[in-house]
Design an enzyme around this catalytic site. Structure first.
Site, PDB file in Angstrom:
ATOM      1  N   ARG A 159      36.173  36.512  37.903  1.00 36.57           N
ATOM      2  CA  ARG A 159      36.403  37.319  39.096  1.00 36.57           C
ATOM      3  C   ARG A 159      37.860  37.758  39.066  1.00 36.57           C
ATOM      4  O   ARG A 159      38.715  37.086  38.483  1.00 36.57           O
ATOM      5  CB  ARG A 159      36.138  36.502  40.364  1.00 36.57           C
ATOM      6  CG  ARG A 159      34.706  36.004  40.496  1.00 36.57           C
ATOM      7  CD  ARG A 159      34.559  35.176  41.778  1.00 36.57           C
ATOM      8  NE  ARG A 159      33.180  34.744  41.989  1.00 36.57           N
ATOM      9  CZ  ARG A 159      32.681  33.582  41.562  1.00 36.57           C
ATOM     10  NH1 ARG A 159      33.469  32.726  40.903  1.00 36.57           N
ATOM     11  NH2 ARG A 159      31.424  33.265  41.777  1.00 36.57           N
ATOM     12  N   LYS A 182      34.616  30.087  43.503  1.00 31.58           N
ATOM     13  CA  LYS A 182      34.270  30.094  44.923  1.00 31.58           C
ATOM     14  C   LYS A 182      33.808  28.710  45.367  1.00 31.58           C
ATOM     15  O   LYS A 182      33.081  28.025  44.659  1.00 31.58           O
ATOM     16  CB  LYS A 182      33.144  31.105  45.189  1.00 31.58           C
ATOM     17  CG  LYS A 182      33.602  32.554  45.179  1.00 31.58           C
ATOM     18  CD  LYS A 182      32.462  33.455  45.600  1.00 31.58           C
ATOM     19  CE  LYS A 182      32.901  34.900  45.712  1.00 31.58           C
ATOM     20  NZ  LYS A 182      31.781  35.782  46.128  1.00 31.58           N
ATOM     21  N   HIS A 250      35.048  44.583  39.456  1.00 24.87           N
ATOM     22  CA  HIS A 250      33.927  43.644  39.516  1.00 24.87           C
ATOM     23  C   HIS A 250      32.778  44.091  38.607  1.00 24.87           C
ATOM     24  O   HIS A 250      32.001  43.265  38.120  1.00 24.87           O
ATOM     25  CB  HIS A 250      33.440  43.485  40.945  1.00 24.87           C
ATOM     26  CG  HIS A 250      32.688  42.208  41.189  1.00 24.87           C
ATOM     27  ND1 HIS A 250      33.263  40.963  41.009  1.00 24.87           N
ATOM     28  CD2 HIS A 250      31.403  41.979  41.569  1.00 24.87           C
ATOM     29  CE1 HIS A 250      32.371  40.019  41.283  1.00 24.87           C
ATOM     30  NE2 HIS A 250      31.238  40.608  41.622  1.00 24.87           N
ATOM     31  N   ARG A 253      32.852  42.447  35.289  1.00 25.41           N
ATOM     32  CA  ARG A 253      32.242  41.110  35.300  1.00 25.41           C
ATOM     33  C   ARG A 253      30.720  41.222  35.214  1.00 25.41           C
ATOM     34  O   ARG A 253      30.069  40.483  34.478  1.00 25.41           O
ATOM     35  CB  ARG A 253      32.673  40.367  36.565  1.00 25.41           C
ATOM     36  CG  ARG A 253      31.989  39.025  36.807  1.00 25.41           C
ATOM     37  CD  ARG A 253      32.664  38.347  38.001  1.00 25.41           C
ATOM     38  NE  ARG A 253      31.763  37.508  38.771  1.00 25.41           N
ATOM     39  CZ  ARG A 253      31.579  36.205  38.541  1.00 25.41           C
ATOM     40  NH1 ARG A 253      32.191  35.609  37.541  1.00 25.41           N
ATOM     41  NH2 ARG A 253      30.760  35.501  39.307  1.00 25.41           N
ATOM     42  N   HIS A 276      27.941  30.911  39.323  1.00 28.17           N
ATOM     43  CA  HIS A 276      27.027  31.108  40.446  1.00 28.17           C
ATOM     44  C   HIS A 276      26.447  29.767  40.882  1.00 28.17           C
ATOM     45  O   HIS A 276      25.995  28.980  40.047  1.00 28.17           O
ATOM     46  CB  HIS A 276      25.877  32.046  40.052  1.00 28.17           C
ATOM     47  CG  HIS A 276      26.284  33.469  39.937  1.00 28.17           C
ATOM     48  ND1 HIS A 276      25.558  34.403  39.220  1.00 28.17           N
ATOM     49  CD2 HIS A 276      27.356  34.144  40.435  1.00 28.17           C
ATOM     50  CE1 HIS A 276      26.159  35.579  39.290  1.00 28.17           C
ATOM     51  NE2 HIS A 276      27.241  35.448  40.026  1.00 28.17           N
ATOM     52  N   TYR A 285      20.592  40.032  37.405  1.00 34.41           N
ATOM     53  CA  TYR A 285      20.867  40.690  36.134  1.00 34.41           C
ATOM     54  C   TYR A 285      19.607  40.906  35.318  1.00 34.41           C
ATOM     55  O   TYR A 285      19.542  41.814  34.503  1.00 34.41           O
ATOM     56  CB  TYR A 285      21.887  39.870  35.328  1.00 34.41           C
ATOM     57  CG  TYR A 285      23.211  39.767  36.033  1.00 34.41           C
ATOM     58  CD1 TYR A 285      24.084  40.850  36.064  1.00 34.41           C
ATOM     59  CD2 TYR A 285      23.572  38.615  36.706  1.00 34.41           C
ATOM     60  CE1 TYR A 285      25.289  40.774  36.739  1.00 34.41           C
ATOM     61  CE2 TYR A 285      24.778  38.522  37.376  1.00 34.41           C
ATOM     62  CZ  TYR A 285      25.629  39.608  37.394  1.00 34.41           C
ATOM     63  OH  TYR A 285      26.817  39.530  38.067  1.00 34.41           O
TER      64      TYR A 285
END
Length: 304
Positions: A159, A182, A250, A253, A276, A285
């Site tokens: 990120r 995150k 982004h 990524r 994730h 994806y």
């Protein structure tokens, strides 16, 4: 317009959320904004500050009125669904502490919305971006810096906040990086030679010393590089290359993940590389890859 009792309950709830290791500071801020808006609406809608007792008596029609008013303010269905999730989470906590039945709030359904698929760049376009970013600055070290940052986004799937969070002590980059993403989720990311080389090229030209506890990527005046600057560089790059507005930092990524998947990468391994928390996030994806496959099929199959 929020009553002292409701404000105290809100602060206690936010402290509870902040204490959870998987919740980031930004998430807590989002909860705060959503709940303040909700409590302010209910105060106005009911004709005065709502204490805890009135809050426990909110009806389904009250909730629908709040949702309708929020939508009329131009809030998207996706954002409203997030706000409703914040309110429900608050009410679950409130019900446990004060012993009331929160069914009226919890039974309200979130508005339907279509998930937006990530929009990665074609492999050729991603390579063009990497070769063009440095041209957006007349200052060689800044061009090298921007190339290094974008290479980390595409080559390592970082990120932008993660790339800009690297410090001098992280260089020269090792074969793998330990990234804190995150919600404090930690992951190990392999660093490809191209990314290491790009960072070293930047470091060799950067006029500011690479101090251990200072940001690795510096702005023109020596401070920490701002994400907005990277976004502006990508904007100029995509305009030069004629790429769509979706070609953002982004998107690099996203491209990293999609190109790995196209090359036969394992979905769970890609989930780990991206950091994730849920496989369902990474599974977006697969939809992108399927769409691309169907485009080729419809364009080339003799019976199509």
């Amino acid at each position: 317009m929020i009553s002292p009792a409701a404000r105290d309950a809100l602060e206690q709830y936010l402290a509870h959320r902040a204490a959870l290791s998987a919740v980031s500071e930004n998430t807590v801020k989002a909860y705060h904004g959503d709940l303040v808006d909700y409590l302010n609406f209910m105060s106005l809608y009911k004709g005065g500050p709502q204490g805890l007792a009135p809050l426990t008596e909110i009806s389904v029609s009250d909730m629908r009125a709040w949702m309708a008013a929020t939508r009329n303010q131009g809030v998207s269905a996706r954002s409203l669904a997030r706000k409703l999730s914040s309110v429900k989470s608050f009410y679950r906590w409130l019900a446990e502490r004060h012993g009331f039945e929160p069914t009226a709030v919890l039974s309200v359904r979130a508005p339907k919305f279509q998930n937006k698929l990530p929009r990665p760049l074609p492999e050729g376009a991603a390579r063009d971006v990497l070769g063009t970013v440095e041209m957006q600055s007349d200052t060689p070290w800044i061009g090298a810096r921007d190339t290094a940052v974008v290479t980390l986004l595409y080559g390592c799937g970082l990120r932008i906040s993660e790339a800009l969070g690297l410090q001098g002590k992280d260089a020269p980059l090792p074969a793998t990086l330990r990234i804190l993403g995150k919600g404090g989720k930690e992951r190990i990311v392999p660093v490809i030679p191209a990314a290491r080389d790009a960072v070293e090229t930047y470091r060799a030209q950067c006029p500011y010393p690479c101090e251990t506890d200072e940001p690795l990527f510096r702005g023109a005046r020596g401070g920490a590089l701002n994400a907005r600057q990277v976004q502006k560089v990508m904007q100029r790059t995509r305009m030069q290359l004629g790429l769509p507005a979706s070609a953002t930092p982004h998107a690099m990524r996203h491209s990293f993940a999609t190109h790995l998947l196209s090359a036969g990468g394992d979905l769970r391994a890609i989930q780990e590389l991206l950091g994730h928390a849920s496989l369902s996030t990474t599974q977006a994806y697969t939809a992108v890859d399927t769409n691309r496959l169907m485009e080729v099929y419809n364009r080339t199959h003799p019976k199509a």
